[in-house]
Design a protein around this motif. Sequence first.
Motif, mmCIF file in Angstrom:
data_model
loop_
_atom_site.group_PDB
_atom_site.id
_atom_site.type_symbol
_atom_site.label_atom_id
_atom_site.label_comp_id
_atom_site.label_asym_id
_atom_site.label_seq_id
_atom_site.Cartn_x
_atom_site.Cartn_y
_atom_site.Cartn_z
ATOM 1 N N PRO A 158 2.469 15.843 -7.597
ATOM 2 C CA PRO A 158 3.061 14.640 -6.982
ATOM 3 C C PRO A 158 4.566 14.540 -7.203
ATOM 4 N N ASN A 159 5.169 13.620 -6.453
ATOM 5 C CA ASN A 159 6.562 13.183 -6.676
ATOM 6 C C ASN A 159 7.563 14.333 -6.641
ATOM 7 N N LEU A 160 7.455 15.185 -5.618
ATOM 8 C CA LEU A 160 8.354 16.326 -5.497
ATOM 9 C C LEU A 160 9.672 15.911 -4.844
ATOM 10 N N SER A 161 10.758 16.525 -5.294
ATOM 11 C CA SER A 161 12.061 16.315 -4.659
ATOM 12 C C SER A 161 12.823 17.631 -4.656
ATOM 13 N N LEU A 162 13.645 17.823 -3.636
ATOM 14 C CA LEU A 162 14.410 19.060 -3.458
ATOM 15 C C LEU A 162 15.895 18.757 -3.546
ATOM 16 N N GLU A 163 16.600 19.532 -4.390
ATOM 17 C CA GLU A 163 18.066 19.456 -4.467
ATOM 18 C C GLU A 163 18.635 20.806 -4.046
ATOM 19 N N ILE A 164 19.683 20.786 -3.214
ATOM 20 C CA ILE A 164 20.294 22.025 -2.751
ATOM 21 C C ILE A 164 21.810 21.956 -2.905
ATOM 22 N N ASN A 165 22.413 23.132 -2.933
ATOM 23 C CA ASN A 165 23.867 23.239 -3.050
ATOM 24 C C ASN A 165 24.282 24.595 -2.503
ATOM 25 N N SER A 166 25.571 24.783 -2.340
ATOM 26 C CA SER A 166 26.112 26.099 -2.008
ATOM 27 C C SER A 166 27.167 26.469 -3.035
ATOM 28 N N SER A 274 7.315 13.161 -12.245
ATOM 29 C CA SER A 274 6.221 12.861 -13.163
ATOM 30 C C SER A 274 6.332 13.628 -14.472
ATOM 31 N N LEU A 275 7.309 14.558 -14.585
ATOM 32 C CA LEU A 275 7.431 15.396 -15.772
ATOM 33 C C LEU A 275 8.408 14.854 -16.815
ATOM 34 N N GLY A 276 9.135 13.808 -16.503
ATOM 35 C CA GLY A 276 10.129 13.310 -17.445
ATOM 36 C C GLY A 276 11.429 14.073 -17.332
ATOM 37 N N SER A 277 12.118 14.275 -18.477
ATOM 38 C CA SER A 277 13.453 14.882 -18.438
ATOM 39 C C SER A 277 13.404 16.360 -18.063
ATOM 40 N N GLN A 278 12.368 17.087 -18.504
ATOM 41 C CA GLN A 278 12.217 18.503 -18.135
ATOM 42 C C GLN A 278 11.460 18.575 -16.811
ATOM 43 N N ASP A 279 12.155 18.204 -15.721
ATOM 44 C CA ASP A 279 11.453 17.940 -14.466
ATOM 45 C C ASP A 279 11.551 19.054 -13.428
ATOM 46 N N THR A 280 12.248 20.156 -13.731
ATOM 47 C CA THR A 280 12.421 21.222 -12.741
ATOM 48 C C THR A 280 11.213 22.146 -12.736
ATOM 49 N N LEU A 281 10.588 22.278 -11.564
ATOM 50 C CA LEU A 281 9.427 23.151 -11.395
ATOM 51 C C LEU A 281 9.797 24.505 -10.808
ATOM 52 N N ARG A 310 5.025 24.999 -16.937
ATOM 53 C CA ARG A 310 5.494 23.713 -16.400
ATOM 54 C C ARG A 310 4.559 23.229 -15.279
ATOM 55 N N LEU A 311 4.056 24.159 -14.463
ATOM 56 C CA LEU A 311 3.105 23.786 -13.416
ATOM 57 C C LEU A 311 1.824 23.214 -14.012
ATOM 58 N N LEU A 312 1.373 23.805 -15.125
ATOM 59 C CA LEU A 312 0.136 23.338 -15.748
ATOM 60 C C LEU A 312 0.235 21.877 -16.171
ATOM 61 N N LEU A 313 1.445 21.462 -16.589
ATOM 62 C CA LEU A 313 1.643 20.066 -16.979
ATOM 63 C C LEU A 313 1.651 19.132 -15.777
ATOM 64 N N SER A 314 1.843 19.702 -14.588
ATOM 65 C CA SER A 314 2.049 18.889 -13.380
ATOM 66 C C SER A 314 0.801 18.737 -12.531
ATOM 67 N N ILE A 315 -0.135 19.676 -12.663
ATOM 68 C CA ILE A 315 -1.319 19.633 -11.810
ATOM 69 C C ILE A 315 -2.185 18.438 -12.193
ATOM 70 N N PRO A 316 -2.558 17.594 -11.227
ATOM 71 C CA PRO A 316 -3.438 16.465 -11.541
ATOM 72 C C PRO A 316 -4.747 16.947 -12.151
ATOM 73 N N THR A 317 -5.242 16.194 -13.133
ATOM 74 C CA THR A 317 -6.464 16.594 -13.827
ATOM 75 C C THR A 317 -7.623 16.786 -12.866
ATOM 76 N N ASN A 318 -7.717 15.924 -11.860
ATOM 77 C CA ASN A 318 -8.841 16.039 -10.924
ATOM 78 C C ASN A 318 -8.672 17.169 -9.927
ATOM 79 N N ASN A 319 -7.559 17.906 -10.030
ATOM 80 C CA ASN A 319 -7.343 19.048 -9.130
ATOM 81 C C ASN A 319 -7.408 20.368 -9.882
#
Length: 419
Positions: A158-166, A274-281, A310-319
């Motif tokens: 959940p709660n994904l966001s994308l940041e980009i730069n050049s 949803s990961l807190g400060s260490q939020d980069t996946l 980091r993905l393991l911390l993010s996957i919903p328990t029911n998934n």
Amino acid sequence: MSPIKAPRGTKDTFSPEINSWQLIERISSEVLELANYKEIRTPIFEHSELYTKSLGQVTDVVQKEMYSFQDRSERNLTLRPEGTAGVIRSFIEHKLYVNPLPYRVWYCGPMFRYERPQAGRQRQFHQLGLECIGILDPRIDAEIINLALNVLENLKIPNLSLEINSLGSSETRTYYKEALYNYFNNYISDLDTESQMRLQNNPLRLLDSKDTKIKALLEEAPSLLDFLDNDSQIHFNLVCQYLNSLSIRYTINPLLVRGLDYYNKTTFEIKSSSLGSQDTLCGGGRYDGLIQSLGGPELPAIGWAMGIERLLLSIPTNNQNIANLDCYIITLGEKAKILAFSILNQLRNSNLKVDISFYDSNIQKQIRRANQLNATTCIIIGDEEIQKEIVVLKWLKIQKQEEVSLNKLDNVAYKILSS
């Protein structure tokens, strides 16, 4: 004598957590193979020179985090700290550039960095990554970002966001580093020792600093986007247009530089709040000069990597797709054990996940064991069932049972798979 424990920063993975690992591997493989990315497996250790040349001598990875050693022939080797350099080395060594491009590959495996262990970060960690070599077209940039989002969305994170730069060209960064150096040099007394070293060696490293004083100074610092050359600006604008065409929402973050020297032009990160400060996946970008710097032809390339922990911390328990047992076979008596052993094999050949009791305890204890294993059904075989040439099929969740003829066991498999 104290038992031997796993080294600090490493972790054993077993059931039920291993089910989540397998889910990640299965979904990522399906998503990436559909996009014509083929799996590659490179050695876990490489010559140290590969990483010092590709990652940069003044990066934190090279200076502080690599596991390097000499083997018995006094060769300098390093446990791989990331996946891209090994893929590029393989691409050059096997002259894969003579084949039609682009060269699209993905990988998944262990990496090694000496860091402070914490949730989602270990000294032996695992990365899922992909690389696309040979195409400069900005559509490829949008494609690999979209693939990363597809993997994460299929995992229902959940709660994904994308940041980009050049990051522009090497000339862009030279001019920008100079401007950044001049700006921060005015505040040199406000910088700690490590930040002063970064300013001298590579001012870009200040952009992703966690220091609150530097974050405040960055609000008035020169912006990298103001230094982009025309070609980089056009490329970046097109990447944004292609992301728009895919209805992918993003934020342009001019402070996003990533931590390795080989990046240029497009760079990006995908985060989950949803990961807190260490939020980069996921993080990645272009590295158009890396192949040539390692002795290969002049070819553009782009890639990304995700940390599995980091993905393991993010996957919903029911998934997490906990793998249930389809059937548990309970036997009462020696004759039943012999018959049950052939039934076990027959049901497994029908693609059922089946286990058998190896205990001579009473039937209630064996049924309790079936429930502990989260079995859907159990088959009960005793002397009476053998005489009748039947088995008892018990549905554990609804507490119902039925008798099934031995010559109709295929019906058992069908019923369980259809339930």
